[in-house]
Structures are given as structure tokens and as C-alpha cells.
Scaffold this motif. Structure first.
Motif, PDB file in Angstrom:
ATOM      1  N   UNK A 148       0.981  -0.875   0.092  1.00  0.00           N
ATOM      2  CA  UNK A 148      -0.101  -0.091  -0.251  1.00  0.00           C
ATOM      3  C   UNK A 148       0.894   1.313  -0.164  1.00  0.00           C
ATOM      4  N   UNK A 149       1.684   1.878  -0.786  1.00  0.00           N
ATOM      5  CA  UNK A 149       2.553   3.066  -0.967  1.00  0.00           C
ATOM      6  C   UNK A 149       1.701   3.484  -1.303  1.00  0.00           C
ATOM      7  N   UNK A 194      -0.015  -7.806 -12.763  1.00  0.00           N
ATOM      8  CA  UNK A 194       0.630  -6.581 -12.268  1.00  0.00           C
ATOM      9  C   UNK A 194       1.588  -6.512 -13.357  1.00  0.00           C
ATOM     10  N   UNK A 195       1.859  -4.632 -13.113  1.00  0.00           N
ATOM     11  CA  UNK A 195       2.405  -4.036 -14.180  1.00  0.00           C
ATOM     12  C   UNK A 195       3.929  -4.244 -14.154  1.00  0.00           C
ATOM     13  N   UNK A 214      10.205  -2.859 -11.996  1.00  0.00           N
ATOM     14  CA  UNK A 214       8.904  -3.352 -10.546  1.00  0.00           C
ATOM     15  C   UNK A 214       7.814  -3.201 -11.627  1.00  0.00           C
ATOM     16  N   UNK A 215       7.648  -3.999 -10.521  1.00  0.00           N
ATOM     17  CA  UNK A 215       5.613  -4.107 -10.949  1.00  0.00           C
ATOM     18  C   UNK A 215       4.989  -3.355  -9.718  1.00  0.00           C
ATOM     19  N   UNK A 216       3.692  -2.800 -10.017  1.00  0.00           N
ATOM     20  CA  UNK A 216       2.731  -2.478 -10.162  1.00  0.00           C
ATOM     21  C   UNK A 216       1.327  -2.458 -10.007  1.00  0.00           C
ATOM     22  N   UNK A 217       0.960  -2.724  -8.734  1.00  0.00           N
ATOM     23  CA  UNK A 217      -1.069  -2.913  -9.530  1.00  0.00           C
ATOM     24  C   UNK A 217      -1.582  -4.164  -8.151  1.00  0.00           C
ATOM     25  N   UNK A 243      -2.371  -2.760  -2.227  1.00  0.00           N
ATOM     26  CA  UNK A 243      -1.765  -1.931  -3.521  1.00  0.00           C
ATOM     27  C   UNK A 243      -0.255  -2.959  -3.328  1.00  0.00           C
ATOM     28  N   UNK A 244       0.594  -2.987  -4.702  1.00  0.00           N
ATOM     29  CA  UNK A 244       1.254  -3.674  -4.319  1.00  0.00           C
ATOM     30  C   UNK A 244       2.198  -2.650  -5.097  1.00  0.00           C
ATOM     31  N   UNK A 245       3.744  -2.670  -4.941  1.00  0.00           N
ATOM     32  CA  UNK A 245       4.960  -2.479  -5.812  1.00  0.00           C
ATOM     33  C   UNK A 245       6.346  -3.137  -5.609  1.00  0.00           C
ATOM     34  N   UNK A 246       6.679  -3.451  -6.188  1.00  0.00           N
ATOM     35  CA  UNK A 246       7.734  -4.680  -6.143  1.00  0.00           C
ATOM     36  C   UNK A 246       9.177  -4.769  -6.886  1.00  0.00           C
ATOM     37  N   UNK A 247       9.846  -4.479  -6.707  1.00  0.00           N
ATOM     38  CA  UNK A 247      11.662  -3.337  -6.881  1.00  0.00           C
ATOM     39  C   UNK A 247      12.387  -5.339  -6.815  1.00  0.00           C
ATOM     40  N   UNK A 248      13.205  -5.045  -8.298  1.00  0.00           N
ATOM     41  CA  UNK A 248      13.615  -5.682  -8.236  1.00  0.00           C
ATOM     42  C   UNK A 248      14.755  -6.336  -8.966  1.00  0.00           C
ATOM     43  N   UNK A 249      15.623  -7.314  -8.874  1.00  0.00           N
ATOM     44  CA  UNK A 249      16.510  -7.431 -10.372  1.00  0.00           C
ATOM     45  C   UNK A 249      16.184  -7.971 -11.527  1.00  0.00           C
ATOM     46  N   UNK A 250      17.347  -7.872 -11.985  1.00  0.00           N
ATOM     47  CA  UNK A 250      16.933  -8.988 -13.438  1.00  0.00           C
ATOM     48  C   UNK A 250      17.203 -10.182 -13.699  1.00  0.00           C
TER      49      UNK A 250
END
Length: 165
Positions: free
Chosen positions: A84-85, A114-115, A129-132, A143-150
Motif C-alpha cells: 500500500x505505497x 501487475x504491470x 518494478x512491478x505495480x498493481x 496495492x503492491x509495488x515490487x522492485x527487483x533485480x533483472x
């Protein structure tokens, strides 16, 4: 004239201050250099998966922060999720230059999508980053936002599926 210049300077400083960049704060969470101890700190399957979670984290406009590190796969397999950002994706990851990559569908929950964006510029240049919105088993939507490595982004499923393998 001096008064107008002073007013313009104050307005410019205020605008600059409101354009927050949370990338350095998120990086501190990834590195475990946080101002508070995590609410949850656990290893699953030995040290295959290391997860930490903070509720109402300091200096992050979100209900929660969760880091996931997969050292058995490699040191480049990590992600940080915001629950929930509050704010725009670019502001939260420190770059306004995001390129849409694809829609990611969970293998375990096909109705959840998620986008995915690639980040250009800033501290997390080249990461994804995934967002959805994610629906929990209880029926609540977050709401979730995920920052991730390749390396994590390359997985065919969602990061949730990777962790649950």
C-alpha cells in the motif's frame, strides 16, 4: 525586485523538497541498514530464502516494506516490496523514466496481474518494478509495488511464485 526573487527562490525550494526520492531509503532496507528492527525476520528452507518485513516503516510512505533475498540462487536475486505505497511509482523508485515491459500474471492466481516497468536512470537504473493490486486470501485488496533485480524479473512467473517454489 529583491522580494520577487526571494519569493521565486522559496517556491523553487519548496517544489524541490516535495519531489521526494525514496530510492536511497529503499536501498537501506535492502541492505538491512534500517532505523528500526523488522517486525518479521525469518529464513525459509534454511537460508534459501531470507525475508524481512517492517510494518509502518520509518521514512517510507507505505503500510509495510518486505525484502526477499534468495542467496542460494545468487547474490543478485533480491526484491523489495512496498505494501500500500502512497505515491507515484517513479517517485518511490527514484526515477521518472520508466518503460512499460509487460503485464505479469501470477501462475498460482491467474486473475492477479501487475504491470512491469524497467527503470532508466537513478539509483535503480536497469532494475524492474512491478505495480498493481494484489488480493489476499482474506479478500482484502492491497496495492503492491515490487522492485527487483533483472535476475528475479526474468522468472516466467511472478516474484510471489518464485518465493513459493
Amino acid at each position: 525586485m529583491k522580494r520577487t526573487l526571494l519569493t521565486l527562490t522559496v517556491m523553487a525550494c519548496a517544489a524541490q523538497a516535495s519531489a521526494a526520492n525514496y530510492a536511497p531509503v529503499l536501498w537501506n532496507y535492502v541492505q538491512g541498514k534500517t532505523p528500526t528492527k523488522p517486525f518479521m525476520d525469518s529464513s525459509i528452507q534454511g537460508n534459501d530464502v531470507v525475508m524481512r518485513m517492517w510494518m509502518t516503516p520509518r521514512d517510507v510512505p507505505a503500510d509495510g516494506v518486505m525484502t526477499v533475498y534468495l542467496p542460494k540462487l545468487s547474490t543478485n536475486h533480491w526484491m523489495v516490496a512496498l505494501i500500500n505505497p502512497k505515491g507515484a511509482v517513479g517517485t518511490l523508485v527514484g526515477s521518472g523514466n520508466l518503460k512499460f515491459v509487460k503485464v505479469v500474471t501470477s501462475q498460482k492466481r491467474p486473475n492477479q496481474k501487475m504491470n512491469m516497468y524497467e527503470i532508466y536512470g537513478g539509483l535503480f537504473d536497469g532494475l524492474f518494478v512491478l505495480e498493481g493490486n494484489i488480493r489476499e486470501d482474506s479478500g482484502k485488496t492491497n496495492r503492491m509495488l515490487m522492485l527487483m533485480t533483472p535476475q528475479v524479473a526474468a522468472d516466467e512467473g511472478s516474484p510471489q511464485d518464485l518465493v513459493r517454489k
